[in-house]
Write a protein that holds these residues in place. Structure first.
Motif, PDB file in Angstrom:
ATOM      1  N   SER A   6      -9.809   7.415   1.292  1.00 11.82           N
ATOM      2  CA  SER A   6      -8.555   7.745   1.971  1.00 11.82           C
ATOM      3  C   SER A   6      -7.480   6.710   1.662  1.00 11.82           C
ATOM      4  O   SER A   6      -6.324   7.056   1.394  1.00 11.82           O
ATOM      5  N   ALA A   7      -7.853   5.432   1.685  1.00  8.88           N
ATOM      6  CA  ALA A   7      -6.887   4.373   1.410  1.00  8.88           C
ATOM      7  C   ALA A   7      -6.395   4.427  -0.030  1.00  8.88           C
ATOM      8  O   ALA A   7      -5.184   4.337  -0.302  1.00  8.88           O
ATOM      9  N   VAL A   8      -7.318   4.592  -0.972  1.00 13.60           N
ATOM     10  CA  VAL A   8      -6.932   4.669  -2.385  1.00 13.60           C
ATOM     11  C   VAL A   8      -6.103   5.928  -2.639  1.00 13.60           C
ATOM     12  O   VAL A   8      -5.113   5.903  -3.375  1.00 13.60           O
ATOM     13  N   GLY A   9      -6.502   7.032  -2.023  1.00 11.74           N
ATOM     14  CA  GLY A   9      -5.784   8.281  -2.209  1.00 11.74           C
ATOM     15  C   GLY A   9      -4.390   8.276  -1.614  1.00 11.74           C
ATOM     16  O   GLY A   9      -3.564   9.120  -1.966  1.00 11.74           O
ATOM     17  N   GLN A  10      -4.118   7.332  -0.704  1.00 15.02           N
ATOM     18  CA  GLN A  10      -2.793   7.244  -0.094  1.00 15.02           C
ATOM     19  C   GLN A  10      -1.860   6.335  -0.880  1.00 15.02           C
ATOM     20  O   GLN A  10      -0.641   6.486  -0.821  1.00 15.02           O
ATOM     21  N   ASP A  11      -2.418   5.378  -1.606  1.00 13.27           N
ATOM     22  CA  ASP A  11      -1.616   4.375  -2.304  1.00 13.27           C
ATOM     23  C   ASP A  11      -1.499   4.763  -3.777  1.00 13.27           C
ATOM     24  O   ASP A  11      -2.451   4.652  -4.550  1.00 13.27           O
ATOM     25  N   LYS A  12      -0.321   5.228  -4.168  1.00 16.05           N
ATOM     26  CA  LYS A  12      -0.143   5.762  -5.514  1.00 16.05           C
ATOM     27  C   LYS A  12      -0.408   4.717  -6.594  1.00 16.05           C
ATOM     28  O   LYS A  12      -0.865   5.051  -7.697  1.00 16.05           O
ATOM     29  N   GLU A  13      -0.130   3.439  -6.315  1.00 14.58           N
ATOM     30  CA  GLU A  13      -0.403   2.412  -7.313  1.00 14.58           C
ATOM     31  C   GLU A  13      -1.901   2.285  -7.569  1.00 14.58           C
ATOM     32  O   GLU A  13      -2.363   2.375  -8.719  1.00 14.58           O
ATOM     33  N   TYR A  14      -2.671   2.068  -6.511  1.00 17.53           N
ATOM     34  CA  TYR A  14      -4.100   1.829  -6.705  1.00 17.53           C
ATOM     35  C   TYR A  14      -4.840   3.099  -7.104  1.00 17.53           C
ATOM     36  O   TYR A  14      -5.855   3.039  -7.803  1.00 17.53           O
ATOM     37  N   MET A  15      -4.329   4.230  -6.676  1.00 16.36           N
ATOM     38  CA  MET A  15      -4.881   5.496  -7.144  1.00 16.36           C
ATOM     39  C   MET A  15      -4.802   5.572  -8.666  1.00 16.36           C
ATOM     40  O   MET A  15      -5.785   5.875  -9.349  1.00 16.36           O
ATOM     41  N   LYS A  16      -3.625   5.255  -9.211  1.00 12.92           N
ATOM     42  CA  LYS A  16      -3.455   5.309 -10.659  1.00 12.92           C
ATOM     43  C   LYS A  16      -4.314   4.258 -11.352  1.00 12.92           C
ATOM     44  O   LYS A  16      -4.844   4.505 -12.446  1.00 12.92           O
ATOM     45  N   ARG A  17      -4.447   3.083 -10.750  1.00 14.35           N
ATOM     46  CA  ARG A  17      -5.299   2.047 -11.341  1.00 14.35           C
ATOM     47  C   ARG A  17      -6.756   2.527 -11.424  1.00 14.35           C
ATOM     48  O   ARG A  17      -7.444   2.275 -12.419  1.00 14.35           O
ATOM     49  N   VAL A  18      -7.225   3.207 -10.394  1.00 19.97           N
ATOM     50  CA  VAL A  18      -8.588   3.749 -10.425  1.00 19.97           C
ATOM     51  C   VAL A  18      -8.701   4.825 -11.494  1.00 19.97           C
ATOM     52  O   VAL A  18      -9.665   4.852 -12.273  1.00 19.97           O
ATOM     53  N   PHE A  19      -7.719   5.717 -11.554  1.00 18.71           N
ATOM     54  CA  PHE A  19      -7.754   6.765 -12.570  1.00 18.71           C
ATOM     55  C   PHE A  19      -7.862   6.163 -13.977  1.00 18.71           C
ATOM     56  O   PHE A  19      -8.662   6.613 -14.803  1.00 18.71           O
ATOM     57  N   VAL A  20      -7.030   5.154 -14.251  1.00 19.72           N
ATOM     58  CA  VAL A  20      -7.037   4.524 -15.579  1.00 19.72           C
ATOM     59  C   VAL A  20      -8.406   3.916 -15.868  1.00 19.72           C
ATOM     60  O   VAL A  20      -8.939   4.039 -16.981  1.00 19.72           O
ATOM     61  N   SER A  21      -9.012   3.285 -14.858  1.00 20.67           N
ATOM     62  CA  SER A  21     -10.315   2.645 -15.071  1.00 20.67           C
ATOM     63  C   SER A  21     -11.406   3.661 -15.384  1.00 20.67           C
ATOM     64  O   SER A  21     -12.419   3.323 -16.000  1.00 20.67           O
ATOM     65  N   PHE A  22     -11.212   4.921 -14.967  1.00 22.54           N
ATOM     66  CA  PHE A  22     -12.183   5.981 -15.252  1.00 22.54           C
ATOM     67  C   PHE A  22     -11.767   6.826 -16.459  1.00 22.54           C
ATOM     68  O   PHE A  22     -12.354   7.861 -16.729  1.00 22.54           O
ATOM     69  N   GLY A  23     -10.726   6.382 -17.164  1.00 22.20           N
ATOM     70  CA  GLY A  23     -10.326   7.067 -18.378  1.00 22.20           C
ATOM     71  C   GLY A  23      -9.507   8.324 -18.164  1.00 22.20           C
ATOM     72  O   GLY A  23      -9.369   9.137 -19.086  1.00 22.20           O
ATOM     73  N   LEU A  24      -8.936   8.503 -16.979  1.00 18.69           N
ATOM     74  CA  LEU A  24      -8.102   9.678 -16.719  1.00 18.69           C
ATOM     75  C   LEU A  24      -6.668   9.393 -17.159  1.00 18.69           C
ATOM     76  O   LEU A  24      -6.158   8.286 -16.980  1.00 18.69           O
ATOM     77  N   PRO A  25      -5.982  10.384 -17.712  1.00 17.81           N
ATOM     78  CA  PRO A  25      -4.634  10.160 -18.247  1.00 17.81           C
ATOM     79  C   PRO A  25      -3.571  10.122 -17.147  1.00 17.81           C
ATOM     80  O   PRO A  25      -3.453  11.060 -16.358  1.00 17.81           O
ATOM     81  N   VAL A  26      -2.796   9.042 -17.073  1.00 17.82           N
ATOM     82  CA  VAL A  26      -1.709   8.932 -16.097  1.00 17.82           C
ATOM     83  C   VAL A  26      -0.399   8.674 -16.829  1.00 17.82           C
ATOM     84  O   VAL A  26      -0.387   8.185 -17.957  1.00 17.82           O
ATOM     85  N   GLY A  27       0.713   8.980 -16.161  1.00 14.38           N
ATOM     86  CA  GLY A  27       2.027   8.740 -16.732  1.00 14.38           C
ATOM     87  C   GLY A  27       2.483   7.307 -16.504  1.00 14.38           C
ATOM     88  O   GLY A  27       1.908   6.572 -15.692  1.00 14.38           O
ATOM     89  N   PRO A  28       3.553   6.877 -17.190  1.00 12.23           N
ATOM     90  CA  PRO A  28       4.079   5.515 -17.025  1.00 12.23           C
ATOM     91  C   PRO A  28       4.644   5.305 -15.605  1.00 12.23           C
ATOM     92  O   PRO A  28       5.277   6.208 -15.051  1.00 12.23           O
ATOM     93  N   TYR A  29       4.424   4.109 -15.071  1.00  9.08           N
ATOM     94  CA  TYR A  29       4.937   3.797 -13.736  1.00  9.08           C
ATOM     95  C   TYR A  29       5.169   2.294 -13.612  1.00  9.08           C
ATOM     96  O   TYR A  29       4.649   1.496 -14.383  1.00  9.08           O
ATOM     97  N   GLU A  30       5.958   1.946 -12.624  1.00  9.50           N
ATOM     98  CA  GLU A  30       6.210   0.544 -12.287  1.00  9.50           C
ATOM     99  C   GLU A  30       6.237   0.434 -10.772  1.00  9.50           C
ATOM    100  O   GLU A  30       6.517   1.418 -10.073  1.00  9.50           O
ATOM    101  N   VAL A  31       5.923  -0.738 -10.246  1.00  9.76           N
ATOM    102  CA  VAL A  31       5.852  -0.952  -8.794  1.00  9.76           C
ATOM    103  C   VAL A  31       6.841  -2.037  -8.387  1.00  9.76           C
ATOM    104  O   VAL A  31       6.963  -3.062  -9.065  1.00  9.76           O
ATOM    105  N   VAL A  32       7.549  -1.806  -7.294  1.00 12.07           N
ATOM    106  CA  VAL A  32       8.406  -2.820  -6.684  1.00 12.07           C
ATOM    107  C   VAL A  32       7.772  -3.196  -5.345  1.00 12.07           C
ATOM    108  O   VAL A  32       7.774  -2.400  -4.400  1.00 12.07           O
ATOM    109  N   ARG A  33       7.235  -4.404  -5.287  1.00 12.01           N
ATOM    110  CA  ARG A  33       6.556  -4.856  -4.074  1.00 12.01           C
ATOM    111  C   ARG A  33       7.574  -5.367  -3.054  1.00 12.01           C
ATOM    112  O   ARG A  33       8.693  -5.751  -3.423  1.00 12.01           O
TER     113      ARG A  33
END
Length: 379
Positions: A149-176
């Motif tokens: 639930s936490a990962v699925g809510q946070d678009k940054e970490y969701m994409k980081r998990v996707f990349v680690s599993f080899g799933l294709p994601v689009g370019p993004y940047e984060v402003v903390r």
């Protein structure tokens, strides 16, 4: 001499909805649809609404009052049976009793709860916070656990998990938060450099939001600051995504006895009266999706594979809606997943499963049955 037999008690479902996020109203609409679909011959139901200030209220079991009427959004405060007091869920796993505590009154027992259907969207409900409370309480619940639930809510970490599993994601940047608060010029420069690499327009979003609330399409530098401030009204962390040119395709994943399966996909056609598929297009103006998506058998099989892979990568349970772009080159790029997608009458997730042979009432029942057979704690 005949035996005096007593029929077994029906499982008690607490439908928890509303909440403190900007998606409060959509959660109420979703709850109305779910309450209408639960088989009352099979389950007892306890509706619990969470107000925008966080009070848990016993509400009317009145699905007909939970819809959007004349473009007016519903809220829990209008459904609560009392303006004071609140519903209390024990954190003792040996005690699933729910109590209504009101000022100057003896606490009133509302009975035990066997399973919770949390139809909250966004922070303080879909992000692992409520799931953590239910884990402490030992009460089974529909949907993803704390981590997913936490990962699925946070678009940054969701994409980081996707990349680690080899799933294709689009370019993004984060402003903390600290970047924008302490050195906005440097944060702005980072985004300008990102735009130089990937082009305008950009989509500026709350990193932990949903229902397209707080999202701005930015065509050039002049609109960037205003877009960041709008996103920060909903979340201090902001994610900026490049435009991925392609068709918007969605796919549902549902837990069956033998594991997760994917639905037929749906296509979100371009909206003519909106810059993109925003909140009003989704819920006010009722933009229609095409189900099933006309993408051919090979592409359908591929998106179904990727949707299940996304579900598994985040360790989801119960259900997920996975959103993709199908590019002009025929490749899929995953945009995000939603661990508690909308169940409104026009929502894509139930429509995709309806087309896949699972009716809305059966969908709700499957989710409840899966939750009832799943233990809390490590699993």
């Amino acid at each position: 001499m005949s035996e005096n037999t007593q029929s077994p008690r029906k499982p008690r479902v607490a439908v928890v909805f509303g909440g403190r996020s900007s998606e409060h109203a959509i959660s109420v609409v979703t709850a109305g649809a779910v309450l209408s679909a639960i088989d009352r011959d099979k389950y007892d139901v306890l509706p619990i609404g969470i107000t925008t200030d966080g009070r848990w209220a016993l509400t009317a079991d009145a699905p007909e009052r939970m819809g959007i009427a004349d473009r007016v959004l519903p809220n829990v405060a209008d459904l609560a049976e009392s303006e004071q007091g609140g519903v209390v869920l024990s954190v003792d796993p040996a005690n699933r009793e729910v109590v209504l505590a009101e000022p100057g009154a003896v606490p009133r027992a509302l009975g035990e709860v066997d399973v919770v259907f949390p139809v909250l969207h966004g922070p303080y409900g879909e992000d692992g916070t409520l799931q953590g409370l239910l884990e402490l309480s030992g009460v089974p619940y529909v949907g993803a656990g704390v981590l997913a639930s936490a990962v699925g809510q946070d678009k940054e970490y969701m994409k980081r998990v996707f990349v680690s599993f080899g799933l294709p994601v689009g370019p993004y940047e984060v402003v903390r938060p600290r970047e924008w608060e302490q050195n906005p010029a440097a944060a702005r420069k980072k985004i300008v450099e990102f735009a130089a690499d990937h082009g305008w327009p950009l989509f500026v979003k709350p990193a932990r939001g949903g229902s397209s609330v707080g999202i701005t399409k930015v065509d050039d530098l002049s609109g960037l600051d205003e877009a960041i401030e709008e996103a920060r009204r909903h979340d201090p962390k902001v994610i900026v995504e490049a435009l991925v040119r392609g068709r918007e395709i969605e796919c549902g994943v549902l837990e069956f006895e033998d594991g997760p399966r994917a639905s037929v996909p749906a296509e979100i056609p371009p909206v003519t009266d909106h810059d993109f598929y925003d909140f009003e297009a989704k819920y006010i103006d009722s933009a229609s999706g095409i189900v099933p998506a006309p993408i051919g058998d090979e592409a359908t099989a591929e998106i179904q594979r990727l949707a299940v892979a996304a579900y598994e990568s985040v360790s989801c349970e119960g259900l997920v809606r996975a959103d993709f772009f199908l590019t002009e080159d025929g490749d899929f790029v995953i945009n995000e997943i939603n661990t508690m997608p909308g169940f409104t009458p026009i929502s894509m997730y139930p429509r995709m499963w309806q087309e896949s042979g699972v009716s809305y009432p059966e969908l709700v029942d499957r989710l409840l049955q899966a939750a009832l057979t799943r233990s809390t704690g490590l699993r």
